[in-house]
Design an enzyme around this catalytic site. Structure first.
Site, PDB file in Angstrom:
ATOM      1  N   ARG A 163      34.417  -6.220  -7.718  1.00 50.22           N
ATOM      2  CA  ARG A 163      34.620  -7.497  -8.351  1.00 50.22           C
ATOM      3  C   ARG A 163      34.907  -7.498  -9.725  1.00 50.22           C
ATOM      4  NH1 ARG A 163      32.378 -12.110  -5.514  1.00 50.22           N
ATOM      5  NH2 ARG A 163      31.071 -12.701  -7.303  1.00 50.22           N
ATOM      6  N   ARG A 176      38.972  -2.905 -17.968  1.00 50.14           N
ATOM      7  CA  ARG A 176      40.157  -3.140 -18.701  1.00 50.14           C
ATOM      8  C   ARG A 176      40.340  -2.232 -19.910  1.00 50.14           C
ATOM      9  NH1 ARG A 176      38.800  -8.618 -19.204  1.00 50.14           N
ATOM     10  NH2 ARG A 176      39.318  -9.584 -17.408  1.00 50.14           N
ATOM     11  N   ARG A 227      20.206 -11.464   0.931  1.00 51.58           N
ATOM     12  CA  ARG A 227      19.451 -11.313  -0.385  1.00 51.58           C
ATOM     13  C   ARG A 227      18.922 -12.509  -0.760  1.00 51.58           C
ATOM     14  NH1 ARG A 227      16.377  -7.395  -1.881  1.00 51.58           N
ATOM     15  NH2 ARG A 227      16.452  -7.132  -4.185  1.00 51.58           N
ATOM     16  N   ARG A 249      19.363 -11.075 -15.007  1.00 53.58           N
ATOM     17  CA  ARG A 249      19.800 -11.897 -16.084  1.00 53.58           C
ATOM     18  C   ARG A 249      19.230 -13.055 -16.343  1.00 53.58           C
ATOM     19  NH1 ARG A 249      25.355 -12.438 -12.126  1.00 53.58           N
ATOM     20  NH2 ARG A 249      24.227 -13.932 -10.623  1.00 53.58           N
ATOM     21  N   GLU A 268      16.667 -14.755 -13.503  1.00 50.89           N
ATOM     22  CA  GLU A 268      16.912 -14.753 -12.258  1.00 50.89           C
ATOM     23  C   GLU A 268      16.346 -13.463 -11.641  1.00 50.89           C
ATOM     24  OE1 GLU A 268      21.295 -15.844 -11.735  1.00 50.89           O
ATOM     25  OE2 GLU A 268      21.529 -14.380 -10.164  1.00 50.89           O
ATOM     26  N   TYR A 320      30.908 -13.199   1.052  1.00 50.96           N
ATOM     27  CA  TYR A 320      30.427 -13.083  -0.265  1.00 50.96           C
ATOM     28  C   TYR A 320      31.667 -14.174  -0.999  1.00 50.96           C
ATOM     29  CZ  TYR A 320      28.459 -11.253  -4.688  1.00 50.96           C
ATOM     30  OH  TYR A 320      28.123 -10.876  -6.110  1.00 50.96           O
ATOM     31  N   ASP A 350      33.415 -16.710  -3.345  1.00 49.55           N
ATOM     32  CA  ASP A 350      33.092 -17.696  -4.755  1.00 49.55           C
ATOM     33  C   ASP A 350      33.713 -19.207  -4.476  1.00 49.55           C
ATOM     34  OD1 ASP A 350      32.026 -15.797  -6.589  1.00 49.55           O
ATOM     35  OD2 ASP A 350      33.943 -15.117  -7.036  1.00 49.55           O
TER      36      ASP A 350
HETATM   37  P1  FAD Z   1      26.165 -23.709   0.142  1.00 46.52           P
HETATM   38  O1  FAD Z   1      26.318 -24.006  -1.177  1.00 46.52           O
HETATM   39  O2  FAD Z   1      24.947 -22.579   0.650  1.00 46.52           O
HETATM   40  O3  FAD Z   1      25.950 -24.898   1.072  1.00 46.52           O
HETATM   41  C1  FAD Z   1      25.504 -24.753   2.361  1.00 46.52           C
HETATM   42  C2  FAD Z   1      24.579 -26.159   2.622  1.00 46.52           C
HETATM   43  O4  FAD Z   1      24.094 -26.158   3.810  1.00 46.52           O
HETATM   44  C3  FAD Z   1      23.378 -25.963   1.686  1.00 46.52           C
HETATM   45  O5  FAD Z   1      23.091 -27.254   1.004  1.00 46.52           O
HETATM   46  C4  FAD Z   1      22.271 -25.797   2.615  1.00 46.52           C
HETATM   47  O6  FAD Z   1      21.063 -26.370   2.118  1.00 46.52           O
HETATM   48  C5  FAD Z   1      22.945 -26.639   4.015  1.00 46.52           C
HETATM   49  N1  FAD Z   1      22.142 -26.020   5.118  1.00 46.52           N
HETATM   50  C6  FAD Z   1      22.067 -24.894   5.725  1.00 46.52           C
HETATM   51  N2  FAD Z   1      21.382 -24.889   7.016  1.00 46.52           N
HETATM   52  C7  FAD Z   1      21.234 -26.067   7.206  1.00 46.52           C
HETATM   53  C8  FAD Z   1      20.821 -26.814   8.318  1.00 46.52           C
HETATM   54  N3  FAD Z   1      20.234 -26.132   9.292  1.00 46.52           N
HETATM   55  N4  FAD Z   1      20.707 -28.218   8.232  1.00 46.52           N
HETATM   56  C9  FAD Z   1      21.174 -28.820   7.278  1.00 46.52           C
HETATM   57  N5  FAD Z   1      21.679 -28.277   6.307  1.00 46.52           N
HETATM   58  C10 FAD Z   1      21.656 -26.978   6.065  1.00 46.52           C
HETATM   59  N6  FAD Z   1      30.915 -18.932  -7.101  1.00 46.52           N
HETATM   60  C11 FAD Z   1      31.770 -18.887  -8.009  1.00 46.52           C
HETATM   61  O7  FAD Z   1      32.830 -19.106  -7.885  1.00 46.52           O
HETATM   62  N7  FAD Z   1      31.340 -18.767  -9.516  1.00 46.52           N
HETATM   63  C12 FAD Z   1      30.228 -18.160 -10.031  1.00 46.52           C
HETATM   64  O8  FAD Z   1      30.018 -17.785 -10.863  1.00 46.52           O
HETATM   65  C13 FAD Z   1      29.301 -18.042  -8.827  1.00 46.52           C
HETATM   66  N8  FAD Z   1      28.112 -17.744  -9.290  1.00 46.52           N
HETATM   67  C14 FAD Z   1      27.252 -17.592  -8.173  1.00 46.52           C
HETATM   68  C15 FAD Z   1      25.916 -17.145  -8.457  1.00 46.52           C
HETATM   69  C16 FAD Z   1      24.786 -17.430  -7.431  1.00 46.52           C
HETATM   70  C17 FAD Z   1      23.347 -16.792  -7.861  1.00 46.52           C
HETATM   71  C18 FAD Z   1      25.127 -17.582  -6.108  1.00 46.52           C
HETATM   72  C19 FAD Z   1      24.103 -17.526  -5.001  1.00 46.52           C
HETATM   73  C20 FAD Z   1      26.438 -17.927  -5.695  1.00 46.52           C
HETATM   74  C21 FAD Z   1      27.382 -18.030  -6.690  1.00 46.52           C
HETATM   75  N9  FAD Z   1      28.747 -18.375  -6.417  1.00 46.52           N
HETATM   76  C22 FAD Z   1      29.549 -18.379  -7.411  1.00 46.52           C
HETATM   77  C23 FAD Z   1      29.142 -18.870  -5.068  1.00 46.52           C
HETATM   78  C24 FAD Z   1      28.869 -20.220  -4.681  1.00 46.52           C
HETATM   79  O9  FAD Z   1      27.567 -20.680  -4.916  1.00 46.52           O
HETATM   80  C25 FAD Z   1      29.505 -20.535  -3.221  1.00 46.52           C
HETATM   81  O10 FAD Z   1      30.728 -19.975  -3.033  1.00 46.52           O
HETATM   82  C26 FAD Z   1      29.392 -21.987  -2.612  1.00 46.52           C
HETATM   83  O11 FAD Z   1      28.233 -22.634  -3.178  1.00 46.52           O
HETATM   84  C27 FAD Z   1      29.284 -21.853  -1.194  1.00 46.52           C
HETATM   85  O12 FAD Z   1      29.322 -23.125  -0.582  1.00 46.52           O
HETATM   86  P2  FAD Z   1      29.119 -23.407   0.725  1.00 46.52           P
HETATM   87  O13 FAD Z   1      29.138 -24.932   0.835  1.00 46.52           O
HETATM   88  O14 FAD Z   1      29.683 -22.320   1.649  1.00 46.52           O
HETATM   89  O15 FAD Z   1      27.447 -22.839   0.628  1.00 46.52           O
HETATM   90  N1  UDP Z   2      27.047  -5.404 -11.784  1.00 44.38           N
HETATM   91  C1  UDP Z   2      26.631  -4.345 -12.522  1.00 44.38           C
HETATM   92  N2  UDP Z   2      26.044  -4.515 -13.921  1.00 44.38           N
HETATM   93  C2  UDP Z   2      26.190  -5.792 -14.489  1.00 44.38           C
HETATM   94  C3  UDP Z   2      27.083  -6.887 -13.508  1.00 44.38           C
HETATM   95  C4  UDP Z   2      27.265  -6.630 -12.320  1.00 44.38           C
HETATM   96  O1  UDP Z   2      26.234  -3.354 -12.045  1.00 44.38           O
HETATM   97  O2  UDP Z   2      26.208  -6.084 -15.268  1.00 44.38           O
HETATM   98  C5  UDP Z   2      27.549  -5.211 -10.212  1.00 44.38           C
HETATM   99  C6  UDP Z   2      26.218  -5.588  -9.458  1.00 44.38           C
HETATM  100  O3  UDP Z   2      26.533  -4.517  -8.386  1.00 44.38           O
HETATM  101  C7  UDP Z   2      26.682  -6.696  -9.060  1.00 44.38           C
HETATM  102  C8  UDP Z   2      28.346  -6.488  -8.784  1.00 44.38           C
HETATM  103  O4  UDP Z   2      28.600  -5.941 -10.120  1.00 44.38           O
HETATM  104  O5  UDP Z   2      26.275  -7.212  -7.642  1.00 44.38           O
HETATM  105  C9  UDP Z   2      29.022  -7.789  -8.924  1.00 44.38           C
HETATM  106  O6  UDP Z   2      28.669  -8.606 -10.086  1.00 44.38           O
HETATM  107  P1  UDP Z   2      28.925 -10.275 -10.245  1.00 44.38           P
HETATM  108  O7  UDP Z   2      28.583 -10.539 -11.569  1.00 44.38           O
HETATM  109  O8  UDP Z   2      30.370 -10.544  -9.571  1.00 44.38           O
HETATM  110  O9  UDP Z   2      27.414 -10.813  -9.177  1.00 44.38           O
HETATM  111  P2  UDP Z   2      27.174 -12.188  -8.752  1.00 44.38           P
HETATM  112  O10 UDP Z   2      27.694 -13.225 -10.091  1.00 44.38           O
HETATM  113  O11 UDP Z   2      27.965 -12.516  -7.567  1.00 44.38           O
HETATM  114  O12 UDP Z   2      25.644 -12.083  -8.569  1.00 44.38           O
END
Ligand code: FAD
Ligand code: UDP
Length: 367
Positions: free
Chosen positions: A169, A173, A248, A279, A299, A347, A349
């Site tokens: 991911r 560079r 996770r 982080r 986090e 996974y 985004d």
């Molecule tokens: P969710 O946002 O999980 O929505 C699912 C919803 O369903 C939730 O609100 C849940 O409560 C609800 N639900 C589940 N089961 C039930 C049930 N039985 N009844 C009623 N409701 C229910 N993406 C990026 O592009 N850039 C980023 O920088 C980025 N950072 C991230 C950092 C973290 C820590 C995490 C966890 C994700 C990150 N993502 C990022 C990914 C992004 O969060 C997801 O792509 C996006 O939110 C997924 O949307 P979704 O609708 O699939 O899921």
């Molecule tokens: N990663 C790492 N060191 C860093 C940042 C990321 O080893 O400083 C690795 C780690 O395994 C992580 C993966 O790269 O799960 C993807 O990173 P990303 O920032 O995309 O993770 P997310 O934002 O989805 O948690």
């Protein structure tokens, strides 16, 4: 048609908005007390706090970028996290700034020579896990200081037991460019992400019920709907009949601090083993905020057990095999469409989720 959408996250909300625009009736149930799923942001002290971890929007897909820009104005934020390894600071992603700080190399050829020298430990073996993939991309020094401990904290298992794709991911560079993403478009919605979902769901054809777990009212809800869009955990939908998928989880520790600037950057990764968090996010820097106070979030990765929030699917071979069984069964459901990070156990985004949801609507409306 009467659509029931399970989950008011990004996938469910895009779907809801699109079919409502075409005149269909939509009922959304969400088990949390708020909409927007994991992209939820909340205004605290005038700062948009990303409640479920830092969310940076990035995509190379113009259709998706134009789509999301209908619902918010995006700023010019470019993600350039730094890594803190026991007090040593490095630029991410792995680029000439990182290589220069670590090895004193100046040119891309010097950096590449250093990487080639270090990756010789693999004896030309094709990488088959995250550890080998990382060493083959950036060598053993970076693996040790910036990848190994961070990744093992994040995923709770040795790098040699993790799939290689996770590290792919991140860009590597040979230029002095600290942009974490390669995508054409990037930014943060000014005023946060929640407004995007609010605008999608604020529609006369859409009704939203918060604090409502689908499984508590399954029979009744299924009876009311012609079609169901399910964005919760796919294994839960089938009552775990083939066994449980692994996830996770994370614990977020938010703090309001009485100072204007805590760490000088939105994202600082702690790549050492001693700090148990991966982080620290300082939210105001996503919007170049100048408030007197600041909010930070630590986090902490956590093992997942039933009842915890399933933030990340664990897409290793074992879980992907199990997912395939559920997916086969999902395909056989005439009335139910599975989508999003949990429904598809991927996974994804945000830009991928929007793309998938729009395709799903197209297929649905073409039928
Ligand atoms: P969710 O946002 O999980 O929505 C699912 C919803 O369903 C939730 O609100 C849940 O409560 C609800 N639900 C589940 N089961 C039930 C049930 N039985 N009844 C009623 N409701 C229910 N993406 C990026 O592009 N850039 C980023 O920088 C980025 N950072 C991230 C950092 C973290 C820590 C995490 C966890 C994700 C990150 N993502 C990022 C990914 C992004 O969060 C997801 O792509 C996006 O939110 C997924 O949307 P979704 O609708 O699939 O899921
Ligand atoms: N990663 C790492 N060191 C860093 C940042 C990321 O080893 O400083 C690795 C780690 O395994 C992580 C993966 O790269 O799960 C993807 O990173 P990303 O920032 O995309 O993770 P997310 O934002 O989805 O948690």
């Amino acid at each position: 048609m009467n659509y029931l959408i399970v989950g008011a996250g990004l996938f469910g909300s895009v779907f809801a908005y699109e079919v409502a625009q075409k005149g269909h009736n939509v009922s959304v149930v969400e088990k949390r007390a708020h909409i927007a799923g994991n992209i939820y942001t909340e205004n605290i002290e005038g700062i948009q706090m990303h409640k479920y971890g830092a969310h940076i929007f990035h995509t190379s897909n113009k259709e998706v970028w134009d789509y999301v820009n209908q619902f918010a104005e995006f700023n010019r934020y470019t993600n350039s996290p730094i890594a803190n390894y026991n007090g040593e600071i490095y630029n991410l992603p792995f680029n000439m700034n990182t290589f220069n700080k670590l090895w004193g190399v100046i040119t891309p050829a010097e950096a590449q020579a250093k990487i080639d020298e270090q990756k010789a430990v693999l004896n030309g073996k094709r990488p088959s896990n995250l550890e080998e993939q990382a060493i083959s991309l950036v060598g053993t020094d970076i693996y040790k200081k910036l990848i190994k401990d961070y990744t093992e904290k994040q995923w709770g298992r040795p790098c040699a037991e993790l799939p290689a794709f996770i590290i792919k991911r991140l860009p590597v560079r040979m230029t002095y460019d600290n942009n974490y993403f390669n995508d054409k478009y990037q930014g943060i919605p000014i005023g946060g992400y929640t407004q995007i979902i609010e605008k999608m769901l604020d529609h006369p054809n859409i009704e939203v019920r918060l604090n409502t777990d689908f499984f508590e009212y399954k029979d009744e809800l299924e009876g009311e709907a012609d079609k169901i869009i399910y964005t919760g955990m796919i294994d839960q939908y089938f009552d775990y009949e083939f066994g449980r998928l692994e996830y996770r989880s994370l614990r977020f520790e938010h703090e309001v601090l009485d100072m204007p600037n805590y760490q000088g950057n939105a994202v600082v990764n702690y790549t050492d083993a001693e700090n148990k968090f991966t982080r620290i996010i300082e939210h105001k820097h996503f919007e170049f905020g100048e408030q007197e106070k600041t909010i930070i979030t630590k986090e902490y990765p956590a093992d997942w057990k039933p009842g915890d929030e399933p933030y990340y699917p664990v897409n290793d071979q074992k879980n992907n095999e199990l997912f395939k069984k559920y997916f086969k069964k999902a395909k056989e459901q005439e009335k139910v469409i599975f989508g999003g990070r949990l429904g598809m156990y991927k996974y994804y985004d945000m830009h991928m989720v929007i793309h998938e949801a729009l395709n799903c609507v197209k297929r649905e409306l073409a039928e």
